[in-house]
Motif scaffolding. Sequence first.
Motif, PDB file in Angstrom:
ATOM      1  N   TYR A 124       0.839  -1.208   0.000  1.00 22.19           N
ATOM      2  CA  TYR A 124       0.000   0.000   0.000  1.00 22.19           C
ATOM      3  C   TYR A 124       0.871   1.254   0.000  1.00 22.19           C
ATOM      4  O   TYR A 124       0.652   2.182  -0.791  1.00 22.19           O
ATOM      5  N   ILE A 125       1.862   1.290   0.863  1.00 18.67           N
ATOM      6  CA  ILE A 125       2.747   2.462   0.940  1.00 18.67           C
ATOM      7  C   ILE A 125       3.561   2.611  -0.341  1.00 18.67           C
ATOM      8  O   ILE A 125       3.730   3.708  -0.864  1.00 18.67           O
ATOM      9  N   ALA A 126       4.068   1.479  -0.874  1.00 18.44           N
ATOM     10  CA  ALA A 126       4.892   1.523  -2.087  1.00 18.44           C
ATOM     11  C   ALA A 126       4.123   2.037  -3.292  1.00 18.44           C
ATOM     12  O   ALA A 126       4.674   2.766  -4.128  1.00 18.44           O
ATOM     13  N   ILE A 127       2.834   1.691  -3.397  1.00 16.48           N
ATOM     14  CA  ILE A 127       2.043   2.074  -4.567  1.00 16.48           C
ATOM     15  C   ILE A 127       1.342   3.414  -4.370  1.00 16.48           C
ATOM     16  O   ILE A 127       1.288   4.237  -5.286  1.00 16.48           O
ATOM     17  N   CYS A 128       0.816   3.640  -3.174  1.00 18.32           N
ATOM     18  CA  CYS A 128       0.021   4.849  -2.936  1.00 18.32           C
ATOM     19  C   CYS A 128       0.846   6.034  -2.449  1.00 18.32           C
ATOM     20  O   CYS A 128       0.436   7.178  -2.610  1.00 18.32           O
ATOM     21  N   LYS A 129       1.999   5.770  -1.846  1.00 13.72           N
ATOM     22  CA  LYS A 129       2.861   6.856  -1.357  1.00 13.72           C
ATOM     23  C   LYS A 129       4.311   6.578  -1.757  1.00 13.72           C
ATOM     24  O   LYS A 129       5.196   6.491  -0.903  1.00 13.72           O
ATOM     25  N   PRO A 130       4.567   6.443  -3.065  1.00 17.39           N
ATOM     26  CA  PRO A 130       5.897   6.018  -3.522  1.00 17.39           C
ATOM     27  C   PRO A 130       7.022   6.982  -3.144  1.00 17.39           C
ATOM     28  O   PRO A 130       8.144   6.540  -2.861  1.00 17.39           O
ATOM     29  N   LEU A 131       6.745   8.278  -3.134  1.00 11.27           N
ATOM     30  CA  LEU A 131       7.793   9.260  -2.830  1.00 11.27           C
ATOM     31  C   LEU A 131       8.188   9.238  -1.358  1.00 11.27           C
ATOM     32  O   LEU A 131       9.296   9.660  -1.006  1.00 11.27           O
ATOM     33  N   ARG A 132       7.301   8.757  -0.512  1.00 14.04           N
ATOM     34  CA  ARG A 132       7.581   8.726   0.929  1.00 14.04           C
ATOM     35  C   ARG A 132       7.945   7.322   1.404  1.00 14.04           C
ATOM     36  O   ARG A 132       8.165   7.114   2.604  1.00 14.04           O
ATOM     37  N   TYR A 133       7.995   6.359   0.481  1.00 19.22           N
ATOM     38  CA  TYR A 133       8.179   4.962   0.877  1.00 19.22           C
ATOM     39  C   TYR A 133       9.438   4.760   1.718  1.00 19.22           C
ATOM     40  O   TYR A 133       9.387   4.169   2.803  1.00 19.22           O
ATOM     41  N   HIS A 134      10.573   5.262   1.239  1.00 17.41           N
ATOM     42  CA  HIS A 134      11.836   5.007   1.940  1.00 17.41           C
ATOM     43  C   HIS A 134      11.954   5.788   3.248  1.00 17.41           C
ATOM     44  O   HIS A 134      12.737   5.407   4.125  1.00 17.41           O
ATOM     45  N   SER A 135      11.173   6.853   3.379  1.00 11.16           N
ATOM     46  CA  SER A 135      11.182   7.579   4.644  1.00 11.16           C
ATOM     47  C   SER A 135      10.260   6.925   5.673  1.00 11.16           C
ATOM     48  O   SER A 135      10.403   7.137   6.881  1.00 11.16           O
ATOM     49  N   ILE A 136       9.300   6.125   5.188  1.00 13.17           N
ATOM     50  CA  ILE A 136       8.372   5.428   6.096  1.00 13.17           C
ATOM     51  C   ILE A 136       8.870   4.024   6.415  1.00 13.17           C
ATOM     52  O   ILE A 136       8.948   3.623   7.580  1.00 13.17           O
ATOM     53  N   MET A 137       9.204   3.273   5.365  1.00 15.95           N
ATOM     54  CA  MET A 137       9.598   1.872   5.529  1.00 15.95           C
ATOM     55  C   MET A 137      11.124   1.735   5.500  1.00 15.95           C
ATOM     56  O   MET A 137      11.782   2.305   4.634  1.00 15.95           O
ATOM     57  N   SER A 138      11.650   1.001   6.442  1.00 14.90           N
ATOM     58  CA  SER A 138      13.077   0.707   6.476  1.00 14.90           C
ATOM     59  C   SER A 138      13.263  -0.725   6.958  1.00 14.90           C
ATOM     60  O   SER A 138      12.357  -1.315   7.566  1.00 14.90           O
TER      61      SER A 138
END
Length: 317
Positions: A124-138
């Motif tokens: 969901y984060i990767a597709i819907c919030k791609p620009l913020r993915y690496h700042s959210i998921m680690s």
Amino acid sequence: MATLNQSEVLEFTLTGFPGLPEQFYSLVSISFFLIYNISLYANLIVVVLLLLRRHLHQPMYVIIGNLSVSDLIFDTLTLPKIIAKYWSGDGSLSYTACFIQMFFVHFLGTLDSYIVMVMAIDRYIAICKPLRYHSIMSNRLVAIICLVFWIFAAAIGLSVITSGLMLPFRGTNRVKNCFCSFNPVAVLSYVDSASSRSTRFVVAVLSHLCPLSFIVYSYIIIIQKICSSGRTENWRKAFYTCTTHWLVIGLYFIPRLAVHTYNQLQLTPNADLDVFLICLYTFVPHFTSPIIFCLRTKEIKTTFGKVFKCNISNYKY
């Protein structure tokens, strides 16, 4: 010899499919043997690739790695015994071994639900919030979340066997299942276990419905996001991906919730159908999930191809 609850039952016997004619025993044992080997090698390949290839150390693959380890442990602790039951007639488990198996069945069954939920949220984060993915998921965050769910699921498993150990058993010891789980063992008690089974039903439903709700919500938002993009190619790819994912998720959750529900309602379906549904939601996702979630991705296929070619080259020389 006394047990914790002064039980006179020293061992349990797995019946597998209670009404199965003996001429089909070889077919069933071969089927379980193939399922175990496919699951074993598919999940081992995933785990080994993720451990050896640093470029695969990404949040999504960390999640998949946890799922593969869980499925490897589950299948190794359950399938060899039911294979032996149909192969050589050895379907007996000691009292202690049965409850150890019960712990891991409920522990890892609960864990899988939450790991699949984390996977859906990651997509969901990767597709819907791609620009913020690496700042959210680690990797660190995902590892901590998975560790929390391992501990939480272990607590669920401990609560289940604690309830089981409080039940006294005498005489009847034939478990109508392919492994020891709470309900098939609890009904063998010579005291009324309805209260314990009701409590277990509530825990099971909450343990599986909560992750399922997040999974459904995540995929609905993902589909809406891709539909709004207006790109036919993206829609087709997403539809195919979501369909295959939902195949595994549906096999895992729908039969499981159906079995829990009709057991709680005290309905009496065909015993062989009951065992079939349990095997369907237990073992089939274990060998399909590494293939669908991981081995069919382009990155994994490319990595596996390079490793395979490298090993062939080294062997030649």
